[in-house]
Design an enzyme around this catalytic site. Sequence first.
Site, PDB file in Angstrom:
ATOM      1  N   HIS A 124       0.810  -1.217   0.000  1.00 51.90           N
ATOM      2  CA  HIS A 124       0.000   0.000   0.000  1.00 51.90           C
ATOM      3  C   HIS A 124       0.843   1.267   0.000  1.00 51.90           C
ATOM      4  O   HIS A 124       0.351   2.320  -0.416  1.00 51.90           O
ATOM      5  CB  HIS A 124      -0.943   0.004   1.205  1.00 51.90           C
ATOM      6  CG  HIS A 124      -2.156  -0.843   1.010  1.00 51.90           C
ATOM      7  ND1 HIS A 124      -2.176  -2.199   1.285  1.00 51.90           N
ATOM      8  CD2 HIS A 124      -3.396  -0.548   0.555  1.00 51.90           C
ATOM      9  CE1 HIS A 124      -3.374  -2.683   1.007  1.00 51.90           C
ATOM     10  NE2 HIS A 124      -4.131  -1.707   0.566  1.00 51.90           N
ATOM     11  N   GLY A 125       2.062   1.199   0.459  1.00 46.59           N
ATOM     12  CA  GLY A 125       2.864   2.406   0.419  1.00 46.59           C
ATOM     13  C   GLY A 125       4.198   2.258   1.109  1.00 46.59           C
ATOM     14  O   GLY A 125       4.371   1.421   1.999  1.00 46.59           O
TER      15      GLY A 125
END
Length: 470
Positions: A322-323
């Site tokens: 996700h990041g």
Amino acid sequence: MIFSSIFFIFVFLPIVLILYYIVPFAGKNLVLLIASLIFYAWGEPVYVILMLLSIGINFVSGMELESHINAGNMAKAKSACIVTAVINFLILGFYKYYGFVIANLNAVLPFDIPYKELALPIGISFYTFQTMSYVIDVYRGKVKAQHDLVAFGAYVSMFPQLIAGPIVRYSDVERQLRKRTISWERFGEGSVWFLQGLGKKVLIANNIGSIYESVAALGVPQMSALTAWIGCFAYTMQIYFDFGGYSDMAVGLGKMLGFDFVRNFDYPYISKSITEFWRRWHISLSSWFKEYVYIPLGGNRGGTIKAIRNLMVVWVLTGLWHGAAWNFIFWGLYYGIILCVEKYVLGEVLERLPNAARHVYTMLLVMFGWVLFFSPSMGGALSYIGAMFGIGGKGLVDMTGFYYLKSSLMLGIIAAVGSGPFLHRKCSELLWREERYMQAAGVVMYAGIFLICTAYLVNDTYNPFLYFRF
């Protein structure tokens, strides 16, 4: 270019659909490929080269794998599969994690390593996972290698789900790339899905998202507990209707083009445990990690300790997917720990609780999880959670909190009810009832959604989907 824009709805999509429907089937994949590359290059003119490189590498690798397998040389096939996986992950890692790694090294080293922040190619996490599923499935013998570069390119770059999923595995659309049903009935069904998603994004996600942004702009010292909870609730609804809306539009566009994509959401906010929540939220990502990471690691075979290890590995990777930030890593760890606790400690206890209590338990944990997700840092997340309990902010309640409660109450109720299956089922039933007047009412309702969304979009500023940044 985004789905919820005037240009996409009234210019790009009609032109693509007209061309797609008038060309013979042999040319449809080419139209889809060209349209998808234009769609991607519209906002990422440089990074379309990266996508073409990814298409080429994985296309050649698939055929090489097949030739080794046909020759009975599984050792070479395994090596080719590993090399391709490494190349894919190196490309993803360089663009997504390079800055994060260097920044953390600079924090501990006595000298600084100079680096330049790189813009993240939109959708790279999604199409990288798609190409990986293809290569691995060819190696496993689950699918045959694609020998048509146009068809493979259309699969990787397919604009309906290119930017934010769902993650479409090659095995799900292999046959459809060769032969698919294209009809007005499927076009109508796809239109309904698209309009549902458009309504979720434009009418609910954008509006309730503005409430979260207003609360976040206050800063924790200016928040009462009431205000902090309202902001958290607003984000909880925004991310569902934003991402869920995009996924609905993707499914709808796929049906218009003759494809059946997997459903990515199944009313996750009605869940009665975190385990159930992750069976219903971002289904394509969860199933990808289960199929290509959790099971190859051994799954729940080999005892409890190894099963817990495998779960934690999956959830750290899920957070990183996700990041490139510590809050995402801790967000993954947070869910990994909860899932382990539910599986090995709380399972029977939860089963004995009333459904209402289980639902409250689940939603509270989900909301705390979203604080980790939307906060810029772990310190920011802890400060925000503190404000939710009246610590470090402006006490328990204040006039600002009452203002947000009063002004957003109706929208919050609509969002909460709309996140469950009741409204969706009732709206869908109108179109499929035998009575003509009920069908007409359904058509009028969806036409109304389209007109209201259009009115919003005419006066709206650029508002991309939240998952574009992943």
